[in-house]
Design a protein around this motif. Structure first.
Motif, PDB file in Angstrom:
ATOM      1  N   ARG A   1      13.391  71.095  68.300  1.00 36.43           N
ATOM      2  CA  ARG A   1      13.532  72.464  68.055  1.00 36.43           C
ATOM      3  C   ARG A   1      14.832  72.939  67.548  1.00 36.43           C
ATOM      4  N   LYS A   2      15.890  72.162  67.448  1.00 34.30           N
ATOM      5  CA  LYS A   2      17.240  72.434  67.085  1.00 34.30           C
ATOM      6  C   LYS A   2      17.747  71.240  66.067  1.00 34.30           C
ATOM      7  N   VAL A   3      18.459  71.663  65.133  1.00 31.61           N
ATOM      8  CA  VAL A   3      18.859  70.672  64.082  1.00 31.61           C
ATOM      9  C   VAL A   3      20.721  70.540  64.326  1.00 31.61           C
ATOM     10  N   ILE A   4      21.403  71.568  64.799  1.00 38.22           N
ATOM     11  CA  ILE A   4      22.728  71.450  64.947  1.00 38.22           C
ATOM     12  C   ILE A   4      22.841  70.722  66.180  1.00 38.22           C
ATOM     13  N   THR A   5      23.820  69.814  66.210  1.00 39.13           N
ATOM     14  CA  THR A   5      24.042  69.140  67.542  1.00 39.13           C
ATOM     15  C   THR A   5      25.634  69.468  67.673  1.00 39.13           C
TER      16      THR A   5
ATOM     17  N   PHE B   1      15.449  50.022  64.817  1.00 35.51           N
ATOM     18  CA  PHE B   1      16.256  51.137  64.534  1.00 35.51           C
ATOM     19  C   PHE B   1      16.259  51.111  62.786  1.00 35.51           C
ATOM     20  N   GLU B   2      15.998  49.901  62.421  1.00 32.87           N
ATOM     21  CA  GLU B   2      16.009  49.676  60.766  1.00 32.87           C
ATOM     22  C   GLU B   2      14.773  50.165  60.379  1.00 32.87           C
ATOM     23  N   SER B   3      13.517  49.864  60.888  1.00 34.70           N
ATOM     24  CA  SER B   3      12.098  49.978  60.534  1.00 34.70           C
ATOM     25  C   SER B   3      11.466  51.352  61.138  1.00 34.70           C
ATOM     26  N   LYS B   4      11.724  51.729  62.158  1.00 33.03           N
ATOM     27  CA  LYS B   4      10.857  52.837  62.684  1.00 33.03           C
ATOM     28  C   LYS B   4      11.805  54.037  62.853  1.00 33.03           C
ATOM     29  N   LEU B   5      11.524  54.581  61.772  1.00 29.76           N
ATOM     30  CA  LEU B   5      12.403  55.961  61.326  1.00 29.76           C
ATOM     31  C   LEU B   5      11.665  57.145  61.851  1.00 29.76           C
ATOM     32  N   PHE B   6      12.616  58.239  62.146  1.00 32.55           N
ATOM     33  CA  PHE B   6      12.387  59.549  62.551  1.00 32.55           C
ATOM     34  C   PHE B   6      12.841  60.498  61.675  1.00 32.55           C
ATOM     35  N   MET B   7      12.070  61.538  61.328  1.00 27.61           N
ATOM     36  CA  MET B   7      12.802  62.429  60.161  1.00 27.61           C
ATOM     37  C   MET B   7      12.372  64.027  60.675  1.00 27.61           C
ATOM     38  N   LYS B   8      12.986  65.021  60.279  1.00 25.87           N
ATOM     39  CA  LYS B   8      13.210  66.208  60.814  1.00 25.87           C
ATOM     40  C   LYS B   8      12.696  67.098  59.619  1.00 25.87           C
ATOM     41  N   PRO B   9      11.320  67.311  59.320  1.00 32.09           N
ATOM     42  CA  PRO B   9      10.784  67.744  58.020  1.00 32.09           C
ATOM     43  C   PRO B   9      11.101  69.224  58.043  1.00 32.09           C
ATOM     44  N   ASP B  10      11.210  69.712  59.224  1.00 32.26           N
ATOM     45  CA  ASP B  10      11.721  71.426  58.994  1.00 32.26           C
ATOM     46  C   ASP B  10      13.093  71.609  59.214  1.00 32.26           C
ATOM     47  N   ALA B  11      13.762  70.627  59.338  1.00 29.45           N
ATOM     48  CA  ALA B  11      15.426  70.731  59.368  1.00 29.45           C
ATOM     49  C   ALA B  11      16.087  72.120  58.369  1.00 29.45           C
ATOM     50  N   PRO B  12      15.525  72.025  57.416  1.00 30.64           N
ATOM     51  CA  PRO B  12      16.270  73.403  56.564  1.00 30.64           C
ATOM     52  C   PRO B  12      15.809  74.589  57.174  1.00 30.64           C
ATOM     53  N   GLU B  13      14.585  74.841  57.636  1.00 26.85           N
ATOM     54  CA  GLU B  13      14.135  75.799  58.089  1.00 26.85           C
ATOM     55  C   GLU B  13      14.749  76.025  59.494  1.00 26.85           C
ATOM     56  N   LEU B  14      15.025  75.178  60.392  1.00 27.12           N
ATOM     57  CA  LEU B  14      15.445  75.281  61.649  1.00 27.12           C
ATOM     58  C   LEU B  14      17.082  75.718  61.510  1.00 27.12           C
ATOM     59  N   LEU B  15      17.717  75.121  60.422  1.00 28.76           N
ATOM     60  CA  LEU B  15      19.030  75.391  60.152  1.00 28.76           C
ATOM     61  C   LEU B  15      19.186  77.009  59.823  1.00 28.76           C
ATOM     62  N   GLU B  16      18.295  77.322  58.846  1.00 31.91           N
ATOM     63  CA  GLU B  16      18.310  78.843  58.651  1.00 31.91           C
ATOM     64  C   GLU B  16      18.256  79.581  59.769  1.00 31.91           C
ATOM     65  N   ARG B  17      17.302  79.117  61.001  1.00 35.31           N
ATOM     66  CA  ARG B  17      17.321  79.946  62.118  1.00 35.31           C
ATOM     67  C   ARG B  17      18.533  79.920  62.693  1.00 35.31           C
ATOM     68  N   GLU B  18      19.083  78.839  62.918  1.00 34.82           N
ATOM     69  CA  GLU B  18      20.448  78.577  63.769  1.00 34.82           C
ATOM     70  C   GLU B  18      21.494  79.454  63.210  1.00 34.82           C
ATOM     71  N   LEU B  19      21.773  79.333  61.915  1.00 40.71           N
ATOM     72  CA  LEU B  19      22.809  79.992  61.237  1.00 40.71           C
ATOM     73  C   LEU B  19      22.465  81.563  61.405  1.00 40.71           C
ATOM     74  N   SER B  20      21.501  82.085  61.532  1.00 40.50           N
ATOM     75  CA  SER B  20      21.260  83.449  61.538  1.00 40.50           C
ATOM     76  C   SER B  20      21.423  83.902  63.050  1.00 40.50           C
ATOM     77  N   ALA B  21      21.412  83.223  64.165  1.00 40.75           N
ATOM     78  CA  ALA B  21      21.397  83.581  65.296  1.00 40.75           C
ATOM     79  C   ALA B  21      22.830  84.454  65.599  1.00 40.75           C
ATOM     80  N   LYS B  22      22.566  85.360  66.362  1.00 39.54           N
ATOM     81  CA  LYS B  22      23.374  86.418  66.778  1.00 39.54           C
ATOM     82  C   LYS B  22      24.704  85.777  67.442  1.00 39.54           C
TER      83      LYS B  22
END
Length: 330
Positions: free
Chosen positions: A26-30, A73-94
């Motif tokens: 639920r967060k994209v910035i580490t 590691f090479e063949s079973k990948l994971f992606m964060k399809p909502d990363a752009p939306e999560l990023l916007e939310r985190e950048l807008s945080a107070k």
């Protein structure tokens, strides 16, 4: 979109099937507090990497998911399809304070899957819209697909791009990083970025003793001819399971050098296969590591590299409106 990695002139690799699952984080910035790296926050749109680089220090992260740091590691990948939306939310945080975000620090944001998903491009769109600085690390010329965004961001000093050039030998590159673009394509990407005004840096990484360390000067010569302003290098890192995977690779492809290479590695790692100590993990220690460092520095001095570095700015940052924010009437 069709994409050519430059390998059409050499023998094709056997078919390689990958699966892609959704990363539900639920967060994209580490965040990190490592004192020997230049950023304190990063984004990794993907977990795992199709490039298949045998030396990748990020491989052990798949073990945390109950998967193998090897083929999984090479063949079973994971992606964060909502990363752009999560990023916007985190950048807008107070209270959010902008500083350069690094992308590509763990796995390549421009690996082959990006051709279909366009996830990295959507992230860049958010960063451009908000005026947020970003540093990108990749080994793919697919980065040129986003040159329109990158060049606009570069005009406002919002972006830098580093491309890993491990070797100029296509056969060695095919062995070390089988599904990454050819060295020729990466040099072309450096040239394309530089010509568009995007600060571009070659990373001679990783340096592997008795494998590619003899190429330091040639790689830097080729990169300087492409118009880059600086360069960097990183010594081979063998944390956790990577050591055994790398040893197996050496026994398969360079059996006559395996013992010698590990002897040199231990000379640069305080007698161990890996030393994770801050300040030494990237460059090593001891006479051999010192020699590599001085060769790199002298080559950069001769070519006029690293004399200046484009500083990124946060002066353009404007946080996006929160999703619940009421629209202005006028």
């Amino acid at each position: 979109m069709a994409f050519d990695d430059g390998w059409e002139s050499l023998e094709d690799l056997p078919p390689f099937a990958t699966t892609v699952a959704t990363d539900t984080a639920r967060k994209v910035i580490t965040r990190n507090e490592s004192p020997d790296i230049s950023f304190d926050r990063s984004i990794n749109p993907y977990r795992g990497c199709e490039h298949g680089c045998v030396y990748c220090f990020a491989r052990p992260t798949h073990a945390y998911l109950g998967l193998s740091p090897g083929l999984d590691f090479e063949s079973k990948l994971f992606m964060k399809p909502d990363a752009p939306e999560l990023l916007e939310r985190e950048l807008s945080a107070k209270g959010y304070v902008p500083k350069t975000i690094a992308i590509g620090t763990n796995t390549d944001p421009y690996q082959p899957i990006e051709r279909k998903t366009g996830l990295m491009r959507r992230i860049l769109e958010v960063l451009e819209k908000t005026g947020h600085p970003v540093g990108i690390v990749t080994k793919s010329d697919l980065v040129l697909r986003d040159l329109d965004i990158l060049s606009r961001m570069a005009e406002r000093k919002l972006v830098r791009v580093a491309l890993s050039v491990t070797t100029l030998d296509p056969k060695l590159s095919r062995l070390m990083e089988p599904r990454a673009p050819t060295p020729e394509r990466r040099l072309a990407a450096l040239r394309g970025l530089a010509e568009a005004g995007v600060p571009a840096t070659p990373m001679v990484a990783p340096l592997v003793p008795a494998i590619n360390d003899a190429e330091i000067e040639r790689i830097l010569d080729a990169a300087a001819a492409a118009g880059v302003e600086g360069a960097g290098y990183v010594l081979l890192r063998l944390p956790l399971e990577v050591r055994d995977l790398f040893r197996e690779w050496l026994v398969t492809h360079f059996p006559d050098r395996e013992r010698h290479i590990f002897t040199l590695i231990r000379q640069m790692r305080g007698g161990k296969d890996y030393d994770a100590k801050f300040g030494q993990r990237m460059t090593g220690s001891g006479p051999y590591a010192w020699m590599l460092g001085r060769r790199f520095e002298k080559a950069c001095d001769r070519l006029g590299l690293n004399l200046r570095r484009t500083a990124l700015t946060v002066e353009h940052f404007a946080p996006p409106p929160k999703p619940s924010a009421q629209l202005e009437l006028f």
